[in-house]
Motif scaffolding. Structure first.
Motif, PDB file in Angstrom:
ATOM      1  N   ALA A 171       0.933  -1.237  -0.142  1.00  0.00           N
ATOM      2  CA  ALA A 171      -0.026  -0.011   0.028  1.00  0.00           C
ATOM      3  C   ALA A 171       0.689   1.269   0.144  1.00  0.00           C
ATOM      4  N   PRO A 172       0.224   2.519  -0.154  1.00  0.00           N
ATOM      5  CA  PRO A 172       1.527   3.435  -0.109  1.00  0.00           C
ATOM      6  C   PRO A 172       1.742   3.935   1.314  1.00  0.00           C
ATOM      7  N   ASP A 173       2.742   4.496   1.453  1.00  0.00           N
ATOM      8  CA  ASP A 173       3.425   5.006   2.678  1.00  0.00           C
ATOM      9  C   ASP A 173       4.020   6.389   2.210  1.00  0.00           C
ATOM     10  N   MET A 174       4.790   7.101   3.180  1.00  0.00           N
ATOM     11  CA  MET A 174       5.363   8.379   2.804  1.00  0.00           C
ATOM     12  C   MET A 174       6.194   8.132   1.522  1.00  0.00           C
ATOM     13  N   GLY A 175       5.838   9.164   0.489  1.00  0.00           N
ATOM     14  CA  GLY A 175       6.607   9.260  -0.878  1.00  0.00           C
ATOM     15  C   GLY A 175       6.033   8.355  -1.896  1.00  0.00           C
ATOM     16  N   GLY A 207     -13.162   5.965  -0.202  1.00  0.00           N
ATOM     17  CA  GLY A 207     -12.893   6.126   1.329  1.00  0.00           C
ATOM     18  C   GLY A 207     -11.472   5.756   1.646  1.00  0.00           C
ATOM     19  N   ARG A 208     -10.841   4.813   0.830  1.00  0.00           N
ATOM     20  CA  ARG A 208      -9.230   4.545   1.209  1.00  0.00           C
ATOM     21  C   ARG A 208      -8.397   5.698   1.368  1.00  0.00           C
ATOM     22  N   ARG A 209      -8.663   6.699   0.228  1.00  0.00           N
ATOM     23  CA  ARG A 209      -7.689   7.638   0.394  1.00  0.00           C
ATOM     24  C   ARG A 209      -7.669   8.514   1.535  1.00  0.00           C
ATOM     25  N   GLN A 239       2.213  18.702  11.671  1.00  0.00           N
ATOM     26  CA  GLN A 239       3.492  18.414  10.793  1.00  0.00           C
ATOM     27  C   GLN A 239       3.358  17.518   9.665  1.00  0.00           C
ATOM     28  N   GLY A 240       3.348  17.996   8.291  1.00  0.00           N
ATOM     29  CA  GLY A 240       3.040  17.144   7.372  1.00  0.00           C
ATOM     30  C   GLY A 240       1.794  17.350   6.850  1.00  0.00           C
ATOM     31  N   PHE A 241       1.478  17.630   5.220  1.00  0.00           N
ATOM     32  CA  PHE A 241       0.444  17.892   4.660  1.00  0.00           C
ATOM     33  C   PHE A 241       0.281  17.191   3.488  1.00  0.00           C
ATOM     34  N   THR A 263       3.080  22.533   8.717  1.00  0.00           N
ATOM     35  CA  THR A 263       4.261  22.541   7.978  1.00  0.00           C
ATOM     36  C   THR A 263       4.430  21.406   7.036  1.00  0.00           C
ATOM     37  N   ASP A 264       5.176  21.599   6.098  1.00  0.00           N
ATOM     38  CA  ASP A 264       5.662  20.458   5.181  1.00  0.00           C
ATOM     39  C   ASP A 264       7.085  20.491   5.072  1.00  0.00           C
ATOM     40  N   PHE A 265       7.563  19.433   4.075  1.00  0.00           N
ATOM     41  CA  PHE A 265       8.808  19.439   3.632  1.00  0.00           C
ATOM     42  C   PHE A 265       9.757  20.821   3.223  1.00  0.00           C
ATOM     43  N   TYR A 266       8.769  21.881   2.568  1.00  0.00           N
ATOM     44  CA  TYR A 266       9.268  22.852   1.985  1.00  0.00           C
ATOM     45  C   TYR A 266       9.122  24.178   2.834  1.00  0.00           C
ATOM     46  N   ALA A 338      -0.190  10.391  14.043  1.00  0.00           N
ATOM     47  CA  ALA A 338      -0.340  10.158  12.783  1.00  0.00           C
ATOM     48  C   ALA A 338       0.779   9.195  11.841  1.00  0.00           C
ATOM     49  N   ALA A 339       2.059  10.058  11.823  1.00  0.00           N
ATOM     50  CA  ALA A 339       2.905   9.286  11.300  1.00  0.00           C
ATOM     51  C   ALA A 339       3.310   8.058  12.128  1.00  0.00           C
ATOM     52  N   ASN A 340       4.278   7.034  11.567  1.00  0.00           N
ATOM     53  CA  ASN A 340       4.802   6.137  12.338  1.00  0.00           C
ATOM     54  C   ASN A 340       5.910   6.447  12.821  1.00  0.00           C
ATOM     55  N   MET A 341       5.818   6.030  14.309  1.00  0.00           N
ATOM     56  CA  MET A 341       7.106   6.229  15.089  1.00  0.00           C
ATOM     57  C   MET A 341       7.630   7.734  14.963  1.00  0.00           C
ATOM     58  N   GLY A 367      -6.622   3.593  10.215  1.00  0.00           N
ATOM     59  CA  GLY A 367      -7.590   3.669   9.405  1.00  0.00           C
ATOM     60  C   GLY A 367      -7.326   3.498   8.107  1.00  0.00           C
ATOM     61  N   GLY A 368      -5.908   3.613   7.728  1.00  0.00           N
ATOM     62  CA  GLY A 368      -5.597   3.133   6.433  1.00  0.00           C
ATOM     63  C   GLY A 368      -5.564   1.706   5.975  1.00  0.00           C
ATOM     64  N   VAL A 369      -5.005   0.949   7.002  1.00  0.00           N
ATOM     65  CA  VAL A 369      -4.992  -0.452   6.752  1.00  0.00           C
ATOM     66  C   VAL A 369      -6.330  -1.267   7.102  1.00  0.00           C
TER      67      VAL A 369
HETATM   68  P1  NAD Z   1       2.756  11.699   2.032  1.00  0.00           P
HETATM   69  O1  NAD Z   1       4.311  11.577   1.286  1.00  0.00           O
HETATM   70  O2  NAD Z   1       1.548  12.003   1.262  1.00  0.00           O
HETATM   71  O3  NAD Z   1       3.180  13.161   2.571  1.00  0.00           O
HETATM   72  C1  NAD Z   1       4.197  13.384   3.745  1.00  0.00           C
HETATM   73  C2  NAD Z   1       4.096  14.708   4.053  1.00  0.00           C
HETATM   74  O4  NAD Z   1       5.433  15.026   5.009  1.00  0.00           O
HETATM   75  C3  NAD Z   1       4.335  15.838   2.981  1.00  0.00           C
HETATM   76  O5  NAD Z   1       3.647  17.015   3.111  1.00  0.00           O
HETATM   77  C4  NAD Z   1       5.853  16.169   3.157  1.00  0.00           C
HETATM   78  O6  NAD Z   1       6.131  17.496   2.591  1.00  0.00           O
HETATM   79  C5  NAD Z   1       5.626  16.224   4.684  1.00  0.00           C
HETATM   80  N1  NAD Z   1       7.241  15.823   5.189  1.00  0.00           N
HETATM   81  C6  NAD Z   1       8.249  15.214   4.880  1.00  0.00           C
HETATM   82  N2  NAD Z   1       9.415  15.487   5.422  1.00  0.00           N
HETATM   83  C7  NAD Z   1       9.186  16.526   6.200  1.00  0.00           C
HETATM   84  C8  NAD Z   1       9.881  17.195   7.170  1.00  0.00           C
HETATM   85  N3  NAD Z   1      11.335  17.137   7.368  1.00  0.00           N
HETATM   86  N4  NAD Z   1       9.243  18.348   7.865  1.00  0.00           N
HETATM   87  C9  NAD Z   1       7.750  18.645   7.700  1.00  0.00           C
HETATM   88  N5  NAD Z   1       7.226  17.998   6.987  1.00  0.00           N
HETATM   89  C10 NAD Z   1       7.679  16.996   5.870  1.00  0.00           C
HETATM   90  O7  NAD Z   1       2.967  10.692   3.243  1.00  0.00           O
HETATM   91  P2  NAD Z   1       1.812  10.187   3.961  1.00  0.00           P
HETATM   92  O8  NAD Z   1       0.910   8.960   3.340  1.00  0.00           O
HETATM   93  O9  NAD Z   1       0.713  11.365   4.378  1.00  0.00           O
HETATM   94  O10 NAD Z   1       2.337   9.506   5.371  1.00  0.00           O
HETATM   95  C11 NAD Z   1       2.993  10.312   6.235  1.00  0.00           C
HETATM   96  C12 NAD Z   1       2.950   9.521   7.645  1.00  0.00           C
HETATM   97  O11 NAD Z   1       1.792   8.729   7.891  1.00  0.00           O
HETATM   98  C13 NAD Z   1       4.255   8.495   7.472  1.00  0.00           C
HETATM   99  O12 NAD Z   1       4.977   8.292   8.561  1.00  0.00           O
HETATM  100  C14 NAD Z   1       3.607   7.124   6.862  1.00  0.00           C
HETATM  101  O13 NAD Z   1       4.309   6.134   7.504  1.00  0.00           O
HETATM  102  C15 NAD Z   1       2.169   7.182   7.926  1.00  0.00           C
HETATM  103  N6  NAD Z   1       1.065   6.380   7.656  1.00  0.00           N
HETATM  104  C16 NAD Z   1       0.691   6.604   6.357  1.00  0.00           C
HETATM  105  C17 NAD Z   1      -0.527   5.869   5.970  1.00  0.00           C
HETATM  106  C18 NAD Z   1      -1.248   6.168   4.409  1.00  0.00           C
HETATM  107  O14 NAD Z   1      -2.214   5.460   4.423  1.00  0.00           O
HETATM  108  N7  NAD Z   1      -0.768   6.927   3.610  1.00  0.00           N
HETATM  109  C19 NAD Z   1      -0.774   4.970   6.683  1.00  0.00           C
HETATM  110  C20 NAD Z   1      -0.198   4.880   8.009  1.00  0.00           C
HETATM  111  C21 NAD Z   1       0.604   5.409   8.402  1.00  0.00           C
END
Ligand code: NAD
Length: 437
Positions: A171-175, A207-209, A239-241, A263-266, A338-341, A367-369
């Motif tokens: 499934a998707p994860d970060m990136g 609803g998965r998204r 943190q993270g959008f 905030t996000d990466f940028y 919301a993030a992992n660890m 919720g994702g899984v």
């Molecule tokens: P994504 O790639 O869609 O988004 C990641 C976001 O984090 C982006 O906005 C990015 O710019 C930001 N980011 C990255 N590095 C950053 C930094 N150093 N500072 C600030 N912001 C930063 O990823 P996602 O799917 O939203 O996943 C986010 C987290 O949630 C991850 O830890 C992932 O393991 C976890 N997660 C995701 C899902 C899923 O269904 N997508 C399920 C369970 C857990």
């Protein structure tokens, strides 16, 4: 022989490298003591079943890049290995192992008939772009999209070649996102090969998204209800959008919470009066960042972590809250993983001492899984779930998990430990039942 050497597992002996002590291992060890699980049995649960290293040669701009990838298959006592594909500059074997272990704990806590696995693809798009931009002659985002597509096509080929179809369900994860998941379907025409397929593709799930962000918001609201807080009196920083952070902010905003910083990466946005989340979501879809949305009110990660808010939601990468910054966080009530660890083991202790609650990742972002489990079942059985059924199912699962966590809270001592107890017990019972332990 020293204790630590005696207990070094075979896989670690073989690769001559040892997994660093980490939070999931410590939590599980502690749960094992409460659950009466012996040291030997604990190690069978904690260590991965196997892992695969794969080098992917990928051509771009006339150069061949060798991309390192790893798949960790942690545990399938309760069902197929299940877990996302992380594409990140910092990916490595031990991070992927811990994420795979976390998936085992997550699927078990939600009582899904799935196990735990994870993939890590190590690639630094920004660094590679600096070296290749004169050759590729395109902007950063088209470069990243093209390279990611090349890498994922190679990855899918190897995944199939190694016979992982329906053994490990990614499934998707970060990136990564639905676009990359579709490539698995394109190659196999099997709707059960992967979850989070894009809308309209055989077996996709409405609803998965939104599911991970929805679950994050729902679990936060349940916590607020338990501690007697009205959502409209609550301030939130995220943190993270991306997929998770944006939908978590969206649902909390819809229920009346004031989202004051993102905030996000940028870059980041800070508005004490509250951010218009639907508008920011539209902006972020178009610009692929929140940067530039409001140049008068900007903030960086350190600034966001220092803000005095009721709820802090790390929704990006791991270990961002650690022993160096946990003491100076501005959050007053709860950190929602919301993030992992996102919170390291040391930081968990510091937060507890400071009286800040922590809602654990394997509960908050499950919720994702949970939605993926429905999507997988659709793929296997040809049944269809409606959007309403998916959200109702998510709510029921979260209500059950929350009740189970609270039942164990007093004995376990924290939400994280209680969630680990519930999850680990189920994995242990399944392994015993199947004579795997
Ligand atoms: P994504 O790639 O869609 O988004 C990641 C976001 O984090 C982006 O906005 C990015 O710019 C930001 N980011 C990255 N590095 C950053 C930094 N150093 N500072 C600030 N912001 C930063 O990823 P996602 O799917 O939203 O996943 C986010 C987290 O949630 C991850 O830890 C992932 O393991 C976890 N997660 C995701 C899902 C899923 O269904 N997508 C399920 C369970 C857990």
């Amino acid at each position: 022989m020293k204790n630590e050497q005696r207990y070094l597992k075979n896989i670690e002996k073989f690769i001559c490298s040892r997994e660093p002590e980490n939070r999931s291992g410590i939590l599980m060890k502690d749960s094992a003591k409460r659950l009466g699980i012996s040291r030997g049995e604990y190690q069978q649960i904690e260590k991965p079943y196997t892992f695969i290293y794969q080098r992917l040669p990928v051509e771009i701009g006339g150069e061949v890049l060798n991309i390192s990838t790893g798949i960790v298959l942690h545990n399938r006592a309760r069902g197929p290995f299940k877990g996302g594909i992380r594409i990140d500059a910092d990916a490595n074997i031990w991070e992927t192992t811990e994420l795979a272990r976390l998936m085992t704990l997550k699927t078990s806590l939600a009582d899904l008939e799935l196990g735990g696995g994870k993939s890590g693809i190590k690639v630094d798009f920004h660094k590679l772009y600096q070296g290749l931009k004169d050759k590729v002659k395109v902007d950063f985002y088209p470069f990243m999209d093209r390279l990611k597509d090349h890498i994922m096509r190679e990855f899918v080929d190897h995944f199939i070649e190694r016979g992982l179809v329906r053994t490990y369900v990614p499934a998707p994860d970060m990136g990564s996102s639905s676009a990359e998941m579709m490539l698995f379907y394109n190659k196999t025409h099997d709707p059960a090969v992967v979850t989070a397929k894009p809308e309209g593709i055989e077996g996709w799930l409405p609803g998965r998204r939104e599911a991970t962000g929805f679950g994050t918001a729902y679990s936060t609201l349940k916590y607020l209800e338990q501690v007697g807080k009205n959502p409209s009196d609550v301030t939130v920083a995220v943190q993270g959008f991306g997929n998770v952070g944006s939908y978590a902010a969206h649902y909390l905003h819809r229920e009346g919470c004031k989202i004051v910083a993102i905030t996000d990466f940028y870059g980041g946005v800070h508005n004490p009066a509250g951010i218009d989340i639907p508008e920011l979501m539209e902006y972020a879809v178009e610009h692929r960042t929140v940067k530039g949305y409001d140049d008068e009110h900007t903030i960086d990660n350190d600034g966001l972590f220092g803000l005095e808010v009721d709820v802090l939601i790390p929704a990006a990468s791991g270990h961002v809250i650690n022993k160096d910054n946990a003491g100076s966080l501005g959050v007053k009530l709860v950190v929602v993983e919301a993030a992992n660890m996102p919170v390291s083991w040391d930081a968990m202790g510091i937060l507890q001492q400071r009286g800040v609650d922590l809602l654990p990742d394997n509960y908050v972002n499950s919720g994702g899984v949970i939605a993926s489990d429905l999507e997988y079942k659709q793929g296997l059985g040809g049944i269809r779930f409606s959007r309403q059924q998916v959200f109702k199912h998510l709510e029921l699962k979260f209500d059950t998990m929350w009740a189970e966590i609270n039942e164990r809270l007093e004995i376990a001592g924290s939400f994280s430990q209680a969630a680990c107890d519930v999850a680990m017990e189920r994995v242990f019972v399944a392994m015993k039942t199947r004579s795997l332990i």
